[in-house]
Scaffold this motif. Structure first.
Motif, short mmCIF file in Angstrom:
data_model
loop_
_atom_site.label_atom_id
_atom_site.label_comp_id
_atom_site.label_asym_id
_atom_site.label_seq_id
_atom_site.Cartn_x
_atom_site.Cartn_y
_atom_site.Cartn_z
N ALA A 1 44.73 26.39 7.19
CA ALA A 1 45.84 27.34 7.17
C ALA A 1 46.30 27.69 8.57
CB ALA A 1 45.45 28.60 6.40
N CYS B 1 46.97 32.35 2.30
CA CYS B 1 45.75 31.57 2.05
C CYS B 1 44.89 32.34 1.05
CB CYS B 1 45.00 31.35 3.36
SG CYS B 1 43.54 30.31 3.23
N VAL C 1 48.36 28.07 0.49
CA VAL C 1 47.11 27.30 0.54
C VAL C 1 46.09 28.03 -0.32
CG1 VAL C 1 45.24 26.44 1.98
CG2 VAL C 1 47.58 26.46 2.87
N VAL D 1 49.22 23.76 -1.71
CA VAL D 1 48.08 22.89 -1.42
C VAL D 1 46.80 23.53 -1.95
CG1 VAL D 1 46.73 21.77 0.39
CG2 VAL D 1 49.19 22.00 0.65
N GLU E 1 45.17 15.11 5.76
CA GLU E 1 45.46 16.52 6.00
C GLU E 1 46.84 16.70 6.62
OE1 GLU E 1 40.78 17.83 6.69
OE2 GLU E 1 42.07 17.36 8.39
N ALA F 1 53.22 20.79 2.53
CA ALA F 1 53.17 22.26 2.45
C ALA F 1 54.37 22.87 3.15
CB ALA F 1 51.87 22.77 3.07
N ARG G 1 39.20 25.95 4.69
CA ARG G 1 40.49 26.41 4.19
C ARG G 1 41.23 27.22 5.26
NH1 ARG G 1 38.44 27.97 -0.03
NH2 ARG G 1 38.21 30.20 0.28
#
Length: 323
Positions: free
Chosen positions: A76, A142, A181, A63, A50, A57, A72
């Motif tokens: 973010a 996101c 993301v 991503v 990660e 990112a 998620r």
């Protein structure tokens, strides 16, 4: 915490770094599951994979995460905490845009969580009002991959490529630089244990998978005991990547294969590229993404941009593609 109401429907959109879940006004801002805390780093430490995904990112690579919405959004949030601080003028510009969208001020790093039922006009804006892409300028966008159409994706891709959030059929737009993301849950039911059959899960994955250089399956994470990288290490890597971009005049995410090789690649790394390409039957696009990410990882070792890509950089880039 505020919710954004558009034509009678309430969307779960983050305002100042908190997240609404479920798409209803007044939703709790708590991120639950796997011990995630309410503030970046509180009870949540990124694994090495990660951490690598966040580094990429920050350098401009989208991503794609497979996991729960909480997975998620926590990713973010932690990514946003790592982004560089902005000037007061930049913060003020974004807050003015957010006010026009109907969102309160975001502070230093805006995070916008886009609901799956968002329309193209809500995402990209109109000639009268900016959209959610513009509201994410300087922060993290996101998105839930479920429900995204080709029009949604094209609009986000254009903003990423140009740094401008442009409404459909409009020539002008607003500045928008953001880390992207996207992701989707493992199955449509979202239950534990899952009640979906294998065919349903296969159809769901085909429907919700989007093209992205960096891929991460967060459902496989069972242990978060490894130490998180220090703030100084994160800043050092980001500074080294930015210095390399300044020296070359092009972002790593925009380099051609020729540029990557001209910047330096060890013979062992070249052989590793050939081996992985044959073994995994990679497409030309996948090979280029792998080279670009390997170049980024090599640049984290020094800001000069002259470090050659090593075989380990190629392997780590490939792991980021297929995690």
């Amino acid at each position: 915490m505020g919710a954004m109401t558009i034509r009678g429907k309430t969307s779960a959109v983050s305002t100042d770094g908190s997240f609404a879940r479920g798409g209803t006004a007044g939703s709790t801002t708590e991120i639950s599951g796997r011990g995630y805390g309410e503030t970046p780093g509180a009870g949540w430490a990124p694994t090495s994979r990660e951490d690598r995904a966040m580094t990429l990112a920050e350098a401009g690579f989208p991503v794609y995460l497979r996991g729960t919405p909480e997975d998620r959004e926590a990713f973010a949030r932690h990514l946003a905490s790592r982004l560089p601080s902005r000037t007061p003028a930049e913060v003020a510009d974004t807050d003015r845009v957010r006010a026009r969208v109907g969102l309160p001020p975001a502070g230093d790093t805006p995070i916008v969580v886009v609901p799956s039922n968002v329309t193209v006009q809500e995402l990209g804006g109109t000639d009268q009002h900016p959209g959610l892409i513009a509201a994410a300028n300087g922060g993290v966008l996101c998105m839930d991959a479920n429900g995204l159409t080709s029009s949604h994706r094209a609009m986000v891709d254009e903003a990423r490529d140009t740094g401008v959030a442009r409404p459909p059929f409009e020539a002008d737009g607003l500045p928008s630089r953001f880390a992207l993301v996207t992701g989707a849950s493992v199955c449509p039911c979202g239950q534990e244990p899952c009640v979906c059959d294998a065919a349903t899960i296969k159809r769901w994955k085909r429907k919700t998978t989007v093209s992205a250089p960096v891929r991460l399956d967060m459902t496989r994470v069972t242990d978060r005991t490894e130490p998180a990288p220090s703030r100084s290490a994160v800043v050092r890597r980001r500074t080294a990547i930015a210095a390399a971009v300044s020296a070359r005049g092009v972002r790593q995410a925009d380099m051609t294969a020729g540029m990557v090789k001209d910047a330096g690649i060890e013979p062992a790394a070249d052989r590793e590229v050939d081996r992985i390409t044959r073994q995994a039957r990679l497409t030309g696009r996948q090979v280029l993404d792998m080279l670009r990410m390997a170049r980024t990882l090599a640049d984290t070792r020094s800001g000069s941009g002259t470090n050659p890509v090593r075989a380990v950089d190629i392997r780590n880039a490939r792991q980021a593609q297929s995690s």
